[in-house]
Design an enzyme around this catalytic site. Sequence first.
Site, PDB file in Angstrom:
ATOM      1  N   MET A   1     -86.378 -33.098 -34.453  1.00  0.00           N
ATOM      2  CA  MET A   1     -86.087 -33.707 -35.672  1.00  0.00           C
ATOM      3  C   MET A   1     -86.996 -33.213 -36.679  1.00  0.00           C
ATOM      4  SD  MET A   1     -83.992 -37.161 -35.379  1.00  0.00           S
ATOM      5  CE  MET A   1     -85.348 -38.482 -34.988  1.00  0.00           C
ATOM      6  N   GLY A   2     -88.024 -32.162 -36.332  1.00  0.00           N
ATOM      7  CA  GLY A   2     -88.959 -31.743 -37.042  1.00  0.00           C
ATOM      8  C   GLY A   2     -90.341 -32.414 -36.928  1.00  0.00           C
TER       9      GLY A   2
ATOM     10  N   GLY B   1     -95.923 -31.353 -28.205  1.00  0.00           N
ATOM     11  CA  GLY B   1     -94.898 -31.656 -27.378  1.00  0.00           C
ATOM     12  C   GLY B   1     -93.856 -30.730 -27.505  1.00  0.00           C
ATOM     13  N   HIS B   2     -93.349 -30.604 -28.928  1.00  0.00           N
ATOM     14  CA  HIS B   2     -92.220 -29.697 -29.268  1.00  0.00           C
ATOM     15  C   HIS B   2     -92.444 -28.382 -28.697  1.00  0.00           C
ATOM     16  CE1 HIS B   2     -91.614 -32.829 -32.161  1.00  0.00           C
ATOM     17  NE2 HIS B   2     -90.579 -32.781 -31.744  1.00  0.00           N
TER      18      HIS B   2
ATOM     19  N   GLY C   1     -87.990 -33.885 -24.386  1.00  0.00           N
ATOM     20  CA  GLY C   1     -89.316 -34.711 -23.908  1.00  0.00           C
ATOM     21  C   GLY C   1     -88.888 -35.778 -23.237  1.00  0.00           C
TER      22      GLY C   1
ATOM     23  N   LYS D   1     -90.892 -38.455 -23.302  1.00  0.00           N
ATOM     24  CA  LYS D   1     -91.209 -39.695 -24.180  1.00  0.00           C
ATOM     25  C   LYS D   1     -89.909 -40.397 -24.236  1.00  0.00           C
ATOM     26  CE  LYS D   1     -92.559 -39.474 -28.360  1.00  0.00           C
ATOM     27  NZ  LYS D   1     -91.590 -40.443 -28.928  1.00  0.00           N
TER      28      LYS D   1
ATOM     29  N   GLN E   1     -83.317 -41.592 -23.624  1.00  0.00           N
ATOM     30  CA  GLN E   1     -82.512 -40.451 -24.155  1.00  0.00           C
ATOM     31  C   GLN E   1     -82.121 -39.361 -23.214  1.00  0.00           C
ATOM     32  OE1 GLN E   1     -82.818 -38.673 -28.326  1.00  0.00           O
ATOM     33  NE2 GLN E   1     -84.050 -37.336 -27.214  1.00  0.00           N
TER      34      GLN E   1
ATOM     35  N   SER F   1     -93.614 -37.381 -33.587  1.00  0.00           N
ATOM     36  CA  SER F   1     -93.609 -37.093 -35.189  1.00  0.00           C
ATOM     37  C   SER F   1     -93.928 -38.217 -35.933  1.00  0.00           C
ATOM     38  CB  SER F   1     -92.314 -36.535 -35.499  1.00  0.00           C
ATOM     39  OG  SER F   1     -91.764 -35.507 -34.784  1.00  0.00           O
TER      40      SER F   1
HETATM   41  O1  PAF Z   1     -85.355 -36.491 -29.599  1.00  0.00           O
HETATM   42  C1  PAF Z   1     -85.088 -36.074 -30.942  1.00  0.00           C
HETATM   43  O2  PAF Z   1     -85.879 -35.616 -31.686  1.00  0.00           O
HETATM   44  C2  PAF Z   1     -83.668 -36.342 -31.332  1.00  0.00           C
HETATM   45  O3  PAF Z   1     -83.224 -37.715 -30.706  1.00  0.00           O
HETATM   46  C3  PAF Z   1     -82.557 -35.408 -31.052  1.00  0.00           C
HETATM   47  C4  PAF Z   1     -82.541 -34.997 -29.454  1.00  0.00           C
HETATM   48  C5  PAF Z   1     -83.323 -34.013 -31.698  1.00  0.00           C
HETATM   49  C6  PAF Z   1     -81.490 -35.550 -31.719  1.00  0.00           C
HETATM   50  O4  PAF Z   1     -81.428 -35.791 -32.861  1.00  0.00           O
END
Ligand code: PAF
Length: 285
Positions: A30-31, A36-37, A147, A149, A153, A186
Amino acid sequence: MLILSTAASLHAFAEDARRAGQRLGLVPTMGALHAGHLQLVAAARAECDAVVASVFVNPTQFNSPDDFRLYPRLPRADTDLLAAAGCTAAFLPGVEEMYPQPAALRFDFGALEQVMEGAHRPGHFNGVATVVSKLFHMARPHRAYFGQKDWQQVAVVRQLVADLSFDLEIVAFPTVREADGLAMSSRNRRLDAAARAVAPRLHGALAAAAAQVRLGRPPAAVQAQAEALLAQTPEIALEYFAVADALTLQPLAAYAPGRATVLCLAAHLGGVRLIDNVVVEAVRA
Ligand code: PAF
């Protein structure tokens, strides 16, 4: 690096890559990217021939309008970081592109989403599953990187992949932390100085609780101690602290020798909601 903004262009990119025999990695984000990204991008680069990262603040997974409105948006910085990290393409769609019509489909992950984030953020995982499914269809990756964290999810996305037979592999990476232990997120950008100063106590409480679990202390006692510890910091409003089975995510009612265990929490600090977790392998009796 290619910058794509339409589903059709992402689909065409993916088709070209597959036709050329390339293995494609997808890093959904999500930017407001952080280390981590970038660790996920680096892993995707190491394992795949082409890497696409998506940057989309997905409205359907937010259950608080303020959280959605205030979520950091830094598309220029994000694309610079992704290019420098060696991404082949970045996908930055608008809301209309991802949702040309409101998604009517509803996901139900059963017990997996009746705890922790699922219980405290109604509809959250429906939104995650919707957008992740769309991204999987558009990008047709061989591997998708997430990730840890967002421990729950990852579990939900693995269930999604299994239930819908997506032909791809989910790869999950450990949380990257600041030097003081705060999990990179973020949302950390939104912490004011006072909140940032105490935020590492979340990880401190998790680490202390994990040590107790390793010693075989009953989950209820571990949880009560962590809650009491965090209550000593008035800036922290704990939403939940859970001691759960690391796979099913169901609360552990009793000490379970040898059972993989995850400790998860969510807390509000100065108007910002943060989550974190620590995984422990309980000691064998
Ligand atoms: O983890 C995230 O940033 C969001 O939940 C994802 C997986 C990009 C879905 O919008």
